[in-house]
Motif scaffolding. Structure first.
Motif: not given
Length: 162
Positions: A62-63, A69-70, A110-112, A160-162
């Protein structure tokens, strides 16, 4: 832990050698950060079965890919090469999710679907991926989910900060 280090090495196999930071290990799951890409991921290897034919070491990730933006992208490296026009189904908490497949890998549509799988993983004990191999026989790759939620959270926070 050796299995997780091997899985992380397999995941990075096609990329040039770079430093990867371990964000933690929880049962069968680990979380890693690779700021060279950048990406962060939770990863687990398929539960080994004695006498089972495998072509590859199966693993599930799980990446998070900040530049794309993923977040929470589910990927499965299957243990066997797939038949032409493969049908791959991931089952968790009695919910079935069809996956899109390549020769030995599969992703959600998909993202859902990613979000639904991740939500189901948080309250399940096991996950199964079923497919038909190139030899025409059905096979299953199984994953234990103890520690998955902590590893997924660590991977998300790690980028989170990348």
């Amino acid at each position: 832990m050796k299995r997780l280090i091997l899985a992380a090495a397999l995941l990075a196999g096609a990329l040039p050698a770079q430093a990867r930071d371990s964000l933690g290990i929880w049962n069968d799951w680990g979380a890693f950060r690779d700021m060279g890409v950048p990406r962060c991921y939770a990863i687990a290897m398929a539960v080994p079965v004695v006498g089972k034919r495998i072509d590859f070491q199966g693993y599930l990730t799980v990446g998070t890919w900040p530049r794309k933006g993923t977040k929470g992208e589910v990927h499965v490296r299957l243990s066997r090469r797939l038949a032409n026009d493969p049908q791959v189904v991931l089952t968790v908490n009695n919910q079935r999710f069809p996956l899109v497949a390549g020769p030995a890998d599969a992703w959600t549509t998909d993202q859902r679907a990613d979000a639904a799988i991740i939500a189901a993983m948080r309250s399940a004990d096991n996950l199964v991926v079923m497919a038909r191999g190139v030899d025409g026989r059905t096979f299953q790759d199984r994953y234990r989910l103890a520690g998955a939620a902590s590893a997924m959270d660590a991977a998300t926070l790690g980028c989170a900060r990348a």
